[in-house]
Design a protein around this motif. Structure first.
Motif, PDB file in Angstrom:
ATOM      1  N   LEU A  66       0.825  -1.211   0.000  1.00  0.00           N
ATOM      2  CA  LEU A  66       0.000   0.000   0.000  1.00  0.00           C
ATOM      3  C   LEU A  66       0.855   1.256   0.000  1.00  0.00           C
ATOM      4  CD1 LEU A  66      -2.752   1.330   0.058  1.00  0.00           C
ATOM      5  CD2 LEU A  66      -2.761   1.107   2.549  1.00  0.00           C
ATOM      6  N   LEU A  67       1.946   1.248   0.750  1.00  0.00           N
ATOM      7  CA  LEU A  67       2.845   2.400   0.773  1.00  0.00           C
ATOM      8  C   LEU A  67       3.473   2.617  -0.595  1.00  0.00           C
ATOM      9  CD1 LEU A  67       4.337   4.612   2.356  1.00  0.00           C
ATOM     10  CD2 LEU A  67       6.089   2.906   2.921  1.00  0.00           C
ATOM     11  N   ALA A  68       3.923   1.531  -1.225  1.00  0.00           N
ATOM     12  CA  ALA A  68       4.529   1.631  -2.560  1.00  0.00           C
ATOM     13  C   ALA A  68       3.516   2.182  -3.565  1.00  0.00           C
ATOM     14  CB  ALA A  68       5.027   0.258  -3.004  1.00  0.00           C
ATOM     15  N   GLY A 117     -16.244  17.315  -5.251  1.00  0.00           N
ATOM     16  CA  GLY A 117     -14.921  17.206  -5.849  1.00  0.00           C
ATOM     17  C   GLY A 117     -13.906  16.614  -4.898  1.00  0.00           C
ATOM     18  N   GLY A 118     -13.951  17.048  -3.637  1.00  0.00           N
ATOM     19  CA  GLY A 118     -13.040  16.498  -2.642  1.00  0.00           C
ATOM     20  C   GLY A 118     -13.252  15.019  -2.430  1.00  0.00           C
ATOM     21  N   LEU A 119     -14.527  14.611  -2.371  1.00  0.00           N
ATOM     22  CA  LEU A 119     -14.838  13.199  -2.206  1.00  0.00           C
ATOM     23  C   LEU A 119     -14.375  12.396  -3.411  1.00  0.00           C
ATOM     24  CD1 LEU A 119     -16.185  11.017  -0.487  1.00  0.00           C
ATOM     25  CD2 LEU A 119     -18.361  11.572  -1.606  1.00  0.00           C
ATOM     26  N   ALA A 120     -14.535  12.950  -4.601  1.00  0.00           N
ATOM     27  CA  ALA A 120     -14.100  12.256  -5.815  1.00  0.00           C
ATOM     28  C   ALA A 120     -12.594  12.032  -5.809  1.00  0.00           C
ATOM     29  CB  ALA A 120     -14.510  13.053  -7.057  1.00  0.00           C
ATOM     30  N   LEU A 121     -11.834  13.027  -5.366  1.00  0.00           N
ATOM     31  CA  LEU A 121     -10.378  12.885  -5.305  1.00  0.00           C
ATOM     32  C   LEU A 121      -9.962  11.827  -4.286  1.00  0.00           C
ATOM     33  CD1 LEU A 121      -9.218  16.626  -5.483  1.00  0.00           C
ATOM     34  CD2 LEU A 121      -9.049  14.887  -7.273  1.00  0.00           C
ATOM     35  N   ILE A 122     -10.643  11.823  -3.139  1.00  0.00           N
ATOM     36  CA  ILE A 122     -10.342  10.811  -2.125  1.00  0.00           C
ATOM     37  C   ILE A 122     -10.618   9.417  -2.659  1.00  0.00           C
ATOM     38  CG2 ILE A 122     -11.035   9.901   0.131  1.00  0.00           C
ATOM     39  CD1 ILE A 122     -11.588  12.815   0.964  1.00  0.00           C
ATOM     40  N   LEU A 123     -11.761   9.260  -3.318  1.00  0.00           N
ATOM     41  CA  LEU A 123     -12.156   7.937  -3.809  1.00  0.00           C
ATOM     42  C   LEU A 123     -11.254   7.449  -4.941  1.00  0.00           C
ATOM     43  CD1 LEU A 123     -16.059   8.210  -3.748  1.00  0.00           C
ATOM     44  CD2 LEU A 123     -14.591   6.859  -2.245  1.00  0.00           C
ATOM     45  N   THR A 124     -10.888   8.342  -5.860  1.00  0.00           N
ATOM     46  CA  THR A 124     -10.042   7.886  -6.973  1.00  0.00           C
ATOM     47  C   THR A 124      -8.663   7.463  -6.471  1.00  0.00           C
ATOM     48  OG1 THR A 124      -9.127   8.443  -9.149  1.00  0.00           O
ATOM     49  CG2 THR A 124      -9.199  10.223  -7.564  1.00  0.00           C
ATOM     50  N   LEU A 125      -8.120   8.197  -5.501  1.00  0.00           N
ATOM     51  CA  LEU A 125      -6.830   7.814  -4.935  1.00  0.00           C
ATOM     52  C   LEU A 125      -6.952   6.507  -4.158  1.00  0.00           C
ATOM     53  CD1 LEU A 125      -3.865   8.419  -4.344  1.00  0.00           C
ATOM     54  CD2 LEU A 125      -4.605   9.791  -2.388  1.00  0.00           C
ATOM     55  N   ALA A 130      -5.632   1.011  -3.513  1.00  0.00           N
ATOM     56  CA  ALA A 130      -6.034  -0.306  -3.009  1.00  0.00           C
ATOM     57  C   ALA A 130      -5.865  -1.367  -4.087  1.00  0.00           C
ATOM     58  CB  ALA A 130      -7.483  -0.257  -2.532  1.00  0.00           C
ATOM     59  N   ALA A 131      -6.267  -1.046  -5.307  1.00  0.00           N
ATOM     60  CA  ALA A 131      -6.157  -2.012  -6.403  1.00  0.00           C
ATOM     61  C   ALA A 131      -4.697  -2.305  -6.730  1.00  0.00           C
ATOM     62  CB  ALA A 131      -6.878  -1.472  -7.637  1.00  0.00           C
ATOM     63  N   LEU A 132      -3.883  -1.255  -6.779  1.00  0.00           N
ATOM     64  CA  LEU A 132      -2.473  -1.437  -7.118  1.00  0.00           C
ATOM     65  C   LEU A 132      -1.738  -2.216  -6.037  1.00  0.00           C
ATOM     66  CD1 LEU A 132      -0.441  -0.781  -9.322  1.00  0.00           C
ATOM     67  CD2 LEU A 132      -0.013   1.428  -8.216  1.00  0.00           C
ATOM     68  N   SER A 133      -2.050  -1.939  -4.788  1.00  0.00           N
ATOM     69  CA  SER A 133      -1.413  -2.684  -3.703  1.00  0.00           C
ATOM     70  C   SER A 133      -1.850  -4.144  -3.704  1.00  0.00           C
ATOM     71  CB  SER A 133      -1.727  -2.033  -2.351  1.00  0.00           C
ATOM     72  OG  SER A 133      -3.116  -2.075  -2.071  1.00  0.00           O
TER      73      SER A 133
END
Length: 259
Positions: A66-68, A117-125, A130-133
């Motif tokens: 997750l950190l990576a 917009g703030g919620l969208a940024l949180i969710l996309t990150l 999560a998927a990449l980790s």
């Protein structure tokens, strides 16, 4: 011809990122952004390389997955200037806070970020990290890097389909002034994007996995295109960027599920 295409790749890198590009490459440019988009998939691949290299180094150093993933996505945002994330946030604020087309476009043009917009940024990150980790936990670091580069390429190909499918929603702005993507340029981008995707995904995943991921990205980007048409009757630079983010999230999430 190859020389012209090579120059378009470099120009596209300048458009899609903050990577330095010699100004002389823009001197005497004889065609518009609508033609230059043929190089967007290849440029997307190159723009994602610094983040992909970061991901590889951190994985080799046995950093927690997750950190990576988070650090790699941070590097990617720095390189791109969060160009597409900004579009997603503006679209979320506009579509979430406005009812009429003129009001939605007014909100989207406002540089301030609201709750949607703030919620969208949180969710996309969160979704991408999560998927990449998750991928890093089940496939090799090299495999994760190839997936990351392939996703960067495909997502910048699908956003061109969104751009091509709709007229401009407003009479000004970069997207409106550029016009619709040239048909031949779009076909070139689709072919280049497909070739890069196959080269990146095939060594890592079985065919059914990466074809499923691409189909999911196309479906969600298509649904977003229909929604954009209903809300504002066309596309803007923000909706183009949002379609890239939606495609990227769909690709990474599907890969994490089917890996």
């Amino acid at each position: 011809m190859f020389s012209d295409y090579g120059k378009d790749i470099v120009r596209s890198i300048a458009f899609l990122s903050r990577l330095p590009v010699p100004a002389r490459l823009f001197e005497g440019q004889d065609h518009s952004l609508s033609v230059m988009i043929r190089a967007f998939p290849a440029a997307g691949f190159i723009v994602a390389m610094p983040a992909a290299l970061t991901l590889l180094i951190l994985s080799a150093a046995h950093a927690p997955p997750l950190l990576a993933a988070l650090i790699a996505l941070a590097v990617n945002s720095i390189v791109t200037g969060a160009l597409h994330e900004d579009g997603l946030a503006d679209v979320a604020d506009g579509f979430g806070g406005g009812q009429r087309k003129d009001r939605i476009l007014e909100i989207m043009r406002d540089s301030r970020i609201g709750t949607y917009g703030g919620l969208a940024l949180i969710l996309t990150l969160a979704i991408r990290a999560a998927a990449l980790s998750s991928l890093l936990a089940v496939i090799s670091p090299i495999g994760a890097v190839l997936v990351f580069l392939g996703v960067a390429t495909v997502s910048r190909t699908t956003m061109l389909c969104h751009w091509y499918a709709l007229p401009a929603a407003r009479s000004d702005g970069v997207a409106a002034k550029s016009g619709l993507p040239d048909r031949t340029a779009l076909l070139t981008a689709l072919v280049v994007g497909a070739v890069i995707a196959i080269c990146c995904f095939s060594p890592v995943m079985p065919v059914y996995s990466w074809t499923t991921a691409i189909v999911m990205a196309l479906v969600l980007a298509g649904l977003f295109t229909i929604f954009s048409d209903r809300k504002i009757g066309g596309h803007t630079g923000d909706t183009i960027g949002a379609s890239q983010q939606i495609s990227e999230m769909a690709l990474l999430a599907t890969f994490a599920i089917v890996a």
